[in-house]
Design a protein around this motif. Structure first.
Motif, PDB file in Angstrom:
ATOM      1  N   GLU A  87      34.099  71.086  60.786  1.00  0.00           N
ATOM      2  CA  GLU A  87      34.628  70.801  59.449  1.00  0.00           C
ATOM      3  C   GLU A  87      33.929  69.598  58.816  1.00  0.00           C
ATOM      4  O   GLU A  87      33.596  69.608  57.630  1.00  0.00           O
ATOM      5  CB  GLU A  87      36.140  70.539  59.515  1.00  0.00           C
ATOM      6  CG  GLU A  87      36.989  71.768  59.783  1.00  0.00           C
ATOM      7  CD  GLU A  87      37.028  72.132  61.253  1.00  0.00           C
ATOM      8  OE1 GLU A  87      37.602  73.167  61.599  1.00  0.00           O
ATOM      9  OE2 GLU A  87      36.466  71.372  62.069  1.00  0.00           O
ATOM     10  N   LEU A  90      29.929  70.182  58.297  1.00  0.00           N
ATOM     11  CA  LEU A  90      29.572  70.934  57.089  1.00  0.00           C
ATOM     12  C   LEU A  90      29.360  70.009  55.896  1.00  0.00           C
ATOM     13  O   LEU A  90      28.562  70.305  55.003  1.00  0.00           O
ATOM     14  CB  LEU A  90      30.670  71.956  56.765  1.00  0.00           C
ATOM     15  CG  LEU A  90      30.686  73.225  57.619  1.00  0.00           C
ATOM     16  CD1 LEU A  90      31.972  74.006  57.389  1.00  0.00           C
ATOM     17  CD2 LEU A  90      29.482  74.098  57.308  1.00  0.00           C
ATOM     18  N   GLN A  91      30.084  68.899  55.881  1.00  0.00           N
ATOM     19  CA  GLN A  91      29.934  67.948  54.788  1.00  0.00           C
ATOM     20  C   GLN A  91      28.791  66.969  55.024  1.00  0.00           C
ATOM     21  O   GLN A  91      28.136  66.536  54.077  1.00  0.00           O
ATOM     22  CB  GLN A  91      31.241  67.158  54.610  1.00  0.00           C
ATOM     23  CG  GLN A  91      32.415  67.996  54.151  1.00  0.00           C
ATOM     24  CD  GLN A  91      32.175  68.609  52.792  1.00  0.00           C
ATOM     25  OE1 GLN A  91      31.708  67.930  51.882  1.00  0.00           O
ATOM     26  NE2 GLN A  91      32.476  69.875  52.633  1.00  0.00           N
ATOM     27  N   LEU A 213      30.029  78.074  49.390  1.00  0.00           N
ATOM     28  CA  LEU A 213      30.744  76.815  49.577  1.00  0.00           C
ATOM     29  C   LEU A 213      31.280  76.275  48.255  1.00  0.00           C
ATOM     30  O   LEU A 213      32.393  75.752  48.187  1.00  0.00           O
ATOM     31  CB  LEU A 213      29.819  75.782  50.228  1.00  0.00           C
ATOM     32  CG  LEU A 213      29.423  76.043  51.685  1.00  0.00           C
ATOM     33  CD1 LEU A 213      28.393  75.021  52.144  1.00  0.00           C
ATOM     34  CD2 LEU A 213      30.642  75.994  52.598  1.00  0.00           C
ATOM     35  N   LYS A 259      41.401  70.651  55.275  1.00  0.00           N
ATOM     36  CA  LYS A 259      40.192  71.240  55.849  1.00  0.00           C
ATOM     37  C   LYS A 259      39.488  72.161  54.857  1.00  0.00           C
ATOM     38  O   LYS A 259      38.257  72.188  54.790  1.00  0.00           O
ATOM     39  CB  LYS A 259      40.535  72.006  57.131  1.00  0.00           C
ATOM     40  CG  LYS A 259      40.922  71.107  58.299  1.00  0.00           C
ATOM     41  CD  LYS A 259      41.138  71.924  59.566  1.00  0.00           C
ATOM     42  CE  LYS A 259      41.463  71.021  60.746  1.00  0.00           C
ATOM     43  NZ  LYS A 259      41.669  71.805  61.994  1.00  0.00           N
ATOM     44  N   GLU A 260      40.262  72.914  54.092  1.00  0.00           N
ATOM     45  CA  GLU A 260      39.668  73.818  53.107  1.00  0.00           C
ATOM     46  C   GLU A 260      38.926  73.043  52.028  1.00  0.00           C
ATOM     47  O   GLU A 260      37.810  73.406  51.640  1.00  0.00           O
ATOM     48  CB  GLU A 260      40.758  74.695  52.478  1.00  0.00           C
ATOM     49  CG  GLU A 260      41.347  75.727  53.430  1.00  0.00           C
ATOM     50  CD  GLU A 260      42.572  76.423  52.861  1.00  0.00           C
ATOM     51  OE1 GLU A 260      42.965  77.469  53.388  1.00  0.00           O
ATOM     52  OE2 GLU A 260      43.157  75.899  51.878  1.00  0.00           O
ATOM     53  N   ARG A 263      35.522  71.471  53.013  1.00  0.00           N
ATOM     54  CA  ARG A 263      34.360  72.357  53.130  1.00  0.00           C
ATOM     55  C   ARG A 263      33.558  72.429  51.831  1.00  0.00           C
ATOM     56  O   ARG A 263      32.397  72.834  51.840  1.00  0.00           O
ATOM     57  CB  ARG A 263      34.813  73.768  53.530  1.00  0.00           C
ATOM     58  CG  ARG A 263      35.406  73.854  54.931  1.00  0.00           C
ATOM     59  CD  ARG A 263      35.579  75.308  55.361  1.00  0.00           C
ATOM     60  NE  ARG A 263      36.267  75.403  56.635  1.00  0.00           N
ATOM     61  CZ  ARG A 263      37.548  75.701  56.776  1.00  0.00           C
ATOM     62  NH1 ARG A 263      38.281  75.936  55.697  1.00  0.00           N
ATOM     63  NH2 ARG A 263      38.106  75.772  57.966  1.00  0.00           N
ATOM     64  N   HIS A 264      34.192  72.068  50.719  1.00  0.00           N
ATOM     65  CA  HIS A 264      33.495  72.146  49.430  1.00  0.00           C
ATOM     66  C   HIS A 264      32.429  71.054  49.351  1.00  0.00           C
ATOM     67  O   HIS A 264      32.678  69.902  49.711  1.00  0.00           O
ATOM     68  CB  HIS A 264      34.499  71.978  48.284  1.00  0.00           C
ATOM     69  CG  HIS A 264      33.981  72.417  46.963  1.00  0.00           C
ATOM     70  ND1 HIS A 264      33.092  71.663  46.226  1.00  0.00           N
ATOM     71  CD2 HIS A 264      34.204  73.546  46.239  1.00  0.00           C
ATOM     72  CE1 HIS A 264      32.809  72.299  45.106  1.00  0.00           C
ATOM     73  NE2 HIS A 264      33.468  73.441  45.082  1.00  0.00           N
ATOM     74  N   THR A 272      38.459  63.704  49.613  1.00  0.00           N
ATOM     75  CA  THR A 272      39.432  64.728  50.017  1.00  0.00           C
ATOM     76  C   THR A 272      40.749  64.087  50.427  1.00  0.00           C
ATOM     77  O   THR A 272      41.831  64.524  50.018  1.00  0.00           O
ATOM     78  CB  THR A 272      38.870  65.560  51.186  1.00  0.00           C
ATOM     79  OG1 THR A 272      37.653  66.183  50.782  1.00  0.00           O
ATOM     80  CG2 THR A 272      39.861  66.633  51.613  1.00  0.00           C
TER      81      THR A 272
END
Length: 313
Positions: A87, A90-91, A213, A259-260, A263-264, A272
Motif C-alpha cells: 500500500e 505504491l505511493q 490509479l 488504504k483506498e 493508492r491514488h 491521506t
C-alpha cells in the motif's frame, strides 16, 4: 382565634436591622449579577472568541503535522529495513525502465528509494557486486518484496550470453512513417495506445496503469506525469488525443478507506491521513469545499484533487 394566629405567625416575619441589611445586600448582589449577564455582550469583542477558535485550530493543525512527521520517519525506517508494504510502496515507488548496474544515485532517488537504500546499493557495488539477472536485485536486504514487485517489470539487464542479431543490409530495410490516429485516452486499452499513437508497449502499459490509479485523465497534460513519457513523445501525440472526463471514476469522499485513498497517485501518506482525520472530526463531509479545512491541502492541491471526489447524496 385570629389574634392567636397572628401572635404565632408574626414573629417569623419580624426582622431586626442586621437581618434587614443582609437581605438588602443579597438583593443588590443578585441584581448586579443579572445586569452583568445582560451587559456582557456589549463589552466583549466578538473577535475574541474567533481568535480563540483560530488558536485552537492552529494547535490542532500543529499536532497533526507533528504526527505526520512522525509517521513519515516511521515509513522511511520501514523502507530502509526492507519491510515496506504494498500500500505504501505504491505511493513511494515510481519505476522507469532501468539497468541497476552502476545506475546513478539520482535515478534511484527519482524512482522513490531513500538515500539510505541507495547507499546500501552502492556499497554492494563497491564490494564487487553486480546484477546479472532481475532476481539479483531482490537479494538486496533494503529492498522489500513489494518494492521489487513494482520495479521488476522495468529492470533491463542485458545477458552477457545474449548473441547479437545479424545486421541487416540497409539497402533492403523498408522504412515507413507510422500514421498516428485519433485516440480517446480514457477508453483506449494498451493495444490501441500502442497501435494508434505509435508508443512503446511498456509505455502504453504504464499509461493504462497510471490511468487506473487516477481513475481517469482530466487533461492531456497529465500524461507527462506518467514515468517514461518524454516531452518530445508527448508533444508528438497530443494533437491526436481527446479526453472524455465523463469516464473518470470518482471517489466517494465519505466512504473511501485510508488504504483506498492512499493508492491514488495524488495522495501521499500525510495528506491521506489528514483527510481521513478531518472526516472523523466533522463526522462527514457535506461539500467538497470542506477539503479546504484539511491541513496540508492548499488551494492548488484542492484544484488538483477535487475533480476526483464526489459526495453521495
Amino acid at each position: 382565634m385570629i389574634s392567636r394566629i397572628k401572635h404565632w405567625i408574626l414573629p417569623f416575619f419580624s426582622l431586626n436591622k442586621s437581618e434587614q441589611y443582609g437581605i438588602l445586600v443579597l438583593t443588590v448582589i443578585v441584581l448586579l449579577l443579572i445586569l452583568t449577564n445582560l451587559l456582557m455582550p456589549l463589552f466583549v469583542s466578538p473577535g475574541q472568541n474567533t481568535h480563540l477558535e483560530a488558536f485552537k485550530n492552529e494547535i490542532e493543525a500543529f499536532k497533526q503535522i507533528q504526527q505526520s512527521k512522525h509517521d513519515s520517519i516511521y515509513i522511511e525506517d520501514l523502507q530502509n529495513s526492507g519491510m515496506l508494504e504494498m500500500e505504501i510502496a505504491l505511493q513511494k515507488i515510481k519505476p522507469i525502465p532501468f539497468n541497476p548496474n552502476k545506475l546513478p544515485d539520482e535515478i534511484w532517488l527519482k524512482m522513490g528509494f531513500t538515500p539510505t537504500q541507495v547507499k546500501n546499493i552502492k556499497n554492494y557495488e563497491a564490494k564487487g557486486g553486480k546484477f546479472y539477472r532481475k532476481e539479483d536485485v531482490k537479494k538486496l536486504y533494503s529492498i522489500s518484496d513489494a518494492e521489487y514487485q513494482l520495479i521488476e517489470p522495468y529492470i533491463q539487464i542485458k545477458s552477457p550470453y545474449q548473441t547479437k542479431p545479424a545486421k541487416e543490409n540497409p539497402k533492403f530495410i523498408k522504412t515507413e512513417s507510422k500514421r498516428i490516429l485519433p485516440t480517446e485516452i480514457n477508453s483506449a486499452d494498451a493495444g490501441v495506445l500502442e497501435n494508434n499513437l505509435g508508443i512503446n508497449p511498456w509505455l502504453a502499459k504504464r499509461v493504462i496503469d497510471y490511468r487506473t490509479l487516477l481513475g481517469g485523465f482530466r487533461h492531456v497534460e497529465q500524461l507527462l506525469e506518467v514515468y517514461g513519457m518524454k516531452p518530445e513523445t508527448w508533444e508528438k501525440i497530443i494533437p491526436f488525443i481527446s479526453v472524455d472526463t465523463l469516464l473518470i471514476i470518482k471517489i466517494d469522499l465519505n466512504a473511501v478507506t485510508f488504504k483506498e485513498l492512499l493508492r491514488h497517485p495524488y495522495f501521499d501518506y500525510e495528506t491521506t491521513k489528514s483527510i481521513i482525520d478531518t472526516r472523523k472530526k466533522i463526522k462527514s463531509y457535506s461539500s467538497l469545499d470542506q477539503l479546504h479545512q484539511v491541513p496540508l491541502i492548499t488551494d492548488s492541491i484542492f484544484q488538483r484533487i477535487a475533480p476526483y471526489f464526489f459526495i453521495q447524496e
